[in-house]
Write a protein that holds these residues in place. Structure first.
Motif, PDB file in Angstrom:
ATOM      1  N   VAL A 185       1.013  -1.301   0.109  1.00 17.20           N
ATOM      2  CA  VAL A 185      -0.100   0.046  -0.078  1.00 17.20           C
ATOM      3  C   VAL A 185       1.026   1.050  -0.048  1.00 17.20           C
ATOM      4  O   VAL A 185       2.017   1.182   0.280  1.00 17.20           O
ATOM      5  CB  VAL A 185      -0.718   0.130   1.246  1.00 17.20           C
ATOM      6  CG1 VAL A 185      -2.013  -1.119   1.325  1.00 17.20           C
ATOM      7  CG2 VAL A 185      -0.099   0.069   2.607  1.00 17.20           C
ATOM      8  N   SER A 230      -5.645   1.062   6.181  1.00 17.88           N
ATOM      9  CA  SER A 230      -5.758  -0.028   7.193  1.00 17.88           C
ATOM     10  C   SER A 230      -6.737  -1.169   6.660  1.00 17.88           C
ATOM     11  O   SER A 230      -6.490  -2.438   6.603  1.00 17.88           O
ATOM     12  CB  SER A 230      -5.980   0.584   8.489  1.00 17.88           C
ATOM     13  OG  SER A 230      -5.203   1.667   8.868  1.00 17.88           O
ATOM     14  N   TYR A 232      -7.752  -1.955   3.565  1.00 19.50           N
ATOM     15  CA  TYR A 232      -7.145  -2.421   2.513  1.00 19.50           C
ATOM     16  C   TYR A 232      -6.198  -3.358   2.691  1.00 19.50           C
ATOM     17  O   TYR A 232      -6.042  -4.566   2.080  1.00 19.50           O
ATOM     18  CB  TYR A 232      -6.552  -1.121   1.666  1.00 19.50           C
ATOM     19  CG  TYR A 232      -6.237  -1.548   0.216  1.00 19.50           C
ATOM     20  CD1 TYR A 232      -6.910  -2.658  -0.404  1.00 19.50           C
ATOM     21  CD2 TYR A 232      -5.186  -0.979  -0.364  1.00 19.50           C
ATOM     22  CE1 TYR A 232      -6.467  -2.937  -1.972  1.00 19.50           C
ATOM     23  CE2 TYR A 232      -4.735  -1.588  -1.709  1.00 19.50           C
ATOM     24  CZ  TYR A 232      -5.367  -2.416  -2.305  1.00 19.50           C
ATOM     25  OH  TYR A 232      -5.098  -2.824  -3.655  1.00 19.50           O
ATOM     26  N   ILE A 233      -4.970  -3.159   3.779  1.00 16.49           N
ATOM     27  CA  ILE A 233      -4.109  -4.045   4.284  1.00 16.49           C
ATOM     28  C   ILE A 233      -4.979  -5.502   4.842  1.00 16.49           C
ATOM     29  O   ILE A 233      -4.525  -6.327   4.345  1.00 16.49           O
ATOM     30  CB  ILE A 233      -3.526  -3.414   5.052  1.00 16.49           C
ATOM     31  CG1 ILE A 233      -2.284  -2.500   4.631  1.00 16.49           C
ATOM     32  CG2 ILE A 233      -2.367  -4.482   5.839  1.00 16.49           C
ATOM     33  CD1 ILE A 233      -1.612  -1.576   5.620  1.00 16.49           C
ATOM     34  N   GLN A 236      -6.064  -7.419   1.907  1.00 19.74           N
ATOM     35  CA  GLN A 236      -4.925  -8.192   1.165  1.00 19.74           C
ATOM     36  C   GLN A 236      -4.641  -9.388   1.977  1.00 19.74           C
ATOM     37  O   GLN A 236      -4.230 -10.581   1.398  1.00 19.74           O
ATOM     38  CB  GLN A 236      -3.923  -7.168   0.971  1.00 19.74           C
ATOM     39  CG  GLN A 236      -4.212  -6.185  -0.015  1.00 19.74           C
ATOM     40  CD  GLN A 236      -2.871  -5.248  -0.353  1.00 19.74           C
ATOM     41  OE1 GLN A 236      -1.895  -5.822  -0.367  1.00 19.74           O
ATOM     42  NE2 GLN A 236      -3.111  -4.068  -0.746  1.00 19.74           N
ATOM     43  N   ILE A 244       3.223  -7.120   4.165  1.00 22.48           N
ATOM     44  CA  ILE A 244       2.888  -6.122   3.529  1.00 22.48           C
ATOM     45  C   ILE A 244       3.843  -4.745   3.770  1.00 22.48           C
ATOM     46  O   ILE A 244       4.520  -4.637   4.676  1.00 22.48           O
ATOM     47  CB  ILE A 244       1.484  -5.429   4.185  1.00 22.48           C
ATOM     48  CG1 ILE A 244       0.185  -6.464   4.227  1.00 22.48           C
ATOM     49  CG2 ILE A 244       1.061  -4.235   3.706  1.00 22.48           C
ATOM     50  CD1 ILE A 244      -0.397  -6.681   2.782  1.00 22.48           C
ATOM     51  N   ILE A 246       4.566  -0.916   3.215  1.00 19.32           N
ATOM     52  CA  ILE A 246       4.070   0.237   3.022  1.00 19.32           C
ATOM     53  C   ILE A 246       5.047   1.157   2.249  1.00 19.32           C
ATOM     54  O   ILE A 246       5.991   1.405   2.962  1.00 19.32           O
ATOM     55  CB  ILE A 246       3.775   0.950   4.533  1.00 19.32           C
ATOM     56  CG1 ILE A 246       2.811  -0.110   5.271  1.00 19.32           C
ATOM     57  CG2 ILE A 246       3.067   2.330   4.504  1.00 19.32           C
ATOM     58  CD1 ILE A 246       2.628   0.301   6.583  1.00 19.32           C
ATOM     59  N   ILE A 274      -3.297  -2.856  12.275  1.00 13.72           N
ATOM     60  CA  ILE A 274      -2.708  -3.998  11.683  1.00 13.72           C
ATOM     61  C   ILE A 274      -2.136  -5.040  12.638  1.00 13.72           C
ATOM     62  O   ILE A 274      -2.385  -6.239  12.924  1.00 13.72           O
ATOM     63  CB  ILE A 274      -1.804  -4.050  10.423  1.00 13.72           C
ATOM     64  CG1 ILE A 274      -2.408  -2.974   9.454  1.00 13.72           C
ATOM     65  CG2 ILE A 274      -1.368  -5.303   9.811  1.00 13.72           C
ATOM     66  CD1 ILE A 274      -3.788  -3.413   8.978  1.00 13.72           C
ATOM     67  N   LEU A 283       5.178  -6.295   8.661  1.00 16.14           N
ATOM     68  CA  LEU A 283       5.200  -4.851   7.854  1.00 16.14           C
ATOM     69  C   LEU A 283       6.364  -4.304   7.676  1.00 16.14           C
ATOM     70  O   LEU A 283       7.372  -4.393   8.676  1.00 16.14           O
ATOM     71  CB  LEU A 283       4.185  -4.031   8.943  1.00 16.14           C
ATOM     72  CG  LEU A 283       2.700  -4.430   9.319  1.00 16.14           C
ATOM     73  CD1 LEU A 283       2.110  -3.254  10.212  1.00 16.14           C
ATOM     74  CD2 LEU A 283       1.742  -4.517   7.973  1.00 16.14           C
TER      75      LEU A 283
END
Length: 403
Positions: A185, A230, A232-233, A236, A244, A246, A274, A283
């Motif tokens: 993202v 958030s 959207y993560i 996914q 993920i 960022i 998350i 992350l």
């Protein structure tokens, strides 16, 4: 922003190795209709990249992937782009997303496979339509600069992003545990630069001015983006992403104290959500030009900090400390050098990073015109590395973060 790729010119060594990688299927449509449960095909041990992201001990070597590893430098991607000239079509059509994402996986077998998409992909799902111009890049016809426009934004409609979820499910099945599947993202500040400026910019004058002339409007926009990103993560992750990244791509355009005020709190908001909802997901935070921000990044809560190539890896390690893994940071230009020079630089970066908590990557995305032979060599060299040989007889010093 990210792009994808594949290769018809991988070296014989890479081709031999790739016999272990899943063969491409001629029909993504058939795959999509009969997806096995993700958990059914997981290996007993987590992918190397996930273990490195968590800072696990005892790994045999660093895992490796490349930012923008799928994209314009690959002959297979160029051929596909001629058949599908619209970037929006390529990045928003499930079959094409899957095919492009898997191109470098089939060619080079990296340890991480990142979804082919774009950081602006979720914008229409929150009420911000955009186009992509061949000459100008992203274009937002109605930049968001007023309180009324911020109030007009909507909670993210994940139904409008089903192509992302479907693609991740297929990719997780295709990769079958042989590599980590990464989603990604954009950070709120970076997304906001496009939304406020109306597209690409070299000066960021409109959004930087808003920090002082319309701070409440900007705070409202960033808060809305943080909430949407958030969700959207989490979408996914629920679709199969195992890690993920960022991208605060333009965070480095801010003076450090301004980044601390206008970007960091909103990334921290995302990380907190998350870590509550998906605590098992590592992350990664990457900021282009983050040399002046490292000490300010280390308490944000991410598992991995990506270093660009302007930061010395050993110095970055000392500044961040031992409690956070690092990613990077070979200069992408080394892929245009003689292969022995590239080999030496890989060894230098890996030795500087140490035998724990390091994901080998470039310090930025793969450059256009990069020779595929060099990309294949990058991964071949990485697979040949062994920590017990590189660090034989050496005591590893536990790093403490700089105060």
């Amino acid at each position: 922003m990210m792009s994808p790729t594949t290769t018809a010119t991988a070296t014989a060594t890479a081709a031999a190795f790739l016999s272990a990688a899943p063969a491409s299927s001629s029909s993504t449509h058939r795959r999509r209709s009969r997806l096995p449960a993700i958990s059914a095909s997981l290996p007993s041990e987590e992918p190397l990249l996930i273990r490195a992201a968590r800072g696990k001990d005892g790994l045999p070597r660093p895992p490796a992937w490349m930012m923008r590893q799928a994209g314009r430098y690959m002959a297979s991607y160029q051929a596909l782009s001629k058949r599908h000239p619209s970037f929006r079509e390529r990045s928003e059509t499930t079959d094409l997303i899957v095919e492009i994402t898997l191109q470098p996986w089939h060619a080079f077998a990296p340890d991480g496979v990142i979804l082919f998409s774009d950081i602006l992909t979720p914008l229409p799902a929150i009420g911000v339509p955009f186009d992509i111009s061949e000459s100008k890049g992203p274009v937002i016809q109605s930049p968001v600069r007023t309180e009324e426009q911020v109030r007009g934004l909507v909670p993210i409609d994940l139904d409008k992003l089903q192509f992302v979820g479907e693609s991740l499910k297929i990719l997780r099945s295709e990769i079958d545990g042989k590599a980590a599947l990464l989603g990604f993202v954009g950070a709120p500040w970076t997304i906001a630069t496009y939304v406020v400026e109306g597209g690409m910019t070299n000066t960021y004058t409109n959004i930087k001015r808003m920090c002082h002339t319309a701070p409440n409007v900007l705070r409202g926009l960033l808060s809305h983006l943080a909430e949407a990103i958030s969700d959207y993560i989490i979408y996914q992750v629920n679709s199969g992403a195992q890690c993920i990244q960022i991208f605060d791509s333009w965070g480095g355009q801010l003076p450090p104290h301004v980044w601390e005020q206008w970007s960091k709190p909103y990334i921290r908001q995302i990380v907190a959500k998350i870590k509550t909802g998906c605590p098992h997901i590592p992350l990664v935070l990457y900021i282009n030009g983050n040399g002046g921000l490292l000490e300010r990044m280390k308490d944000i809560g991410v598992d991995v900090i990506g270093l660009d190539w302007t930061v010395d890896m050993a110095d970055g390690r000392r500044r961040i400390g031992d409690g956070i893994s690092v990613q990077g940071n070979v200069d992408p230009a080394y892929l245009f050098s003689p292969l022995p020079v590239l080999t030496d630089e890989i060894h230098r970066v890996v030795k500087s990073a140490g035998p724990k908590g390091h994901i080998l990557n470039l310090g930025h995305g793969v450059l256009q015109q990069t020779p595929e032979e060099a990309v294949a060599h990058f991964f071949d060299v990485t697979r040949s590395l062994r920590y017990d040989t590189l660090f034989q007889g050496q005591l590893t010093e536990e790093l403490q973060p700089v105060a």
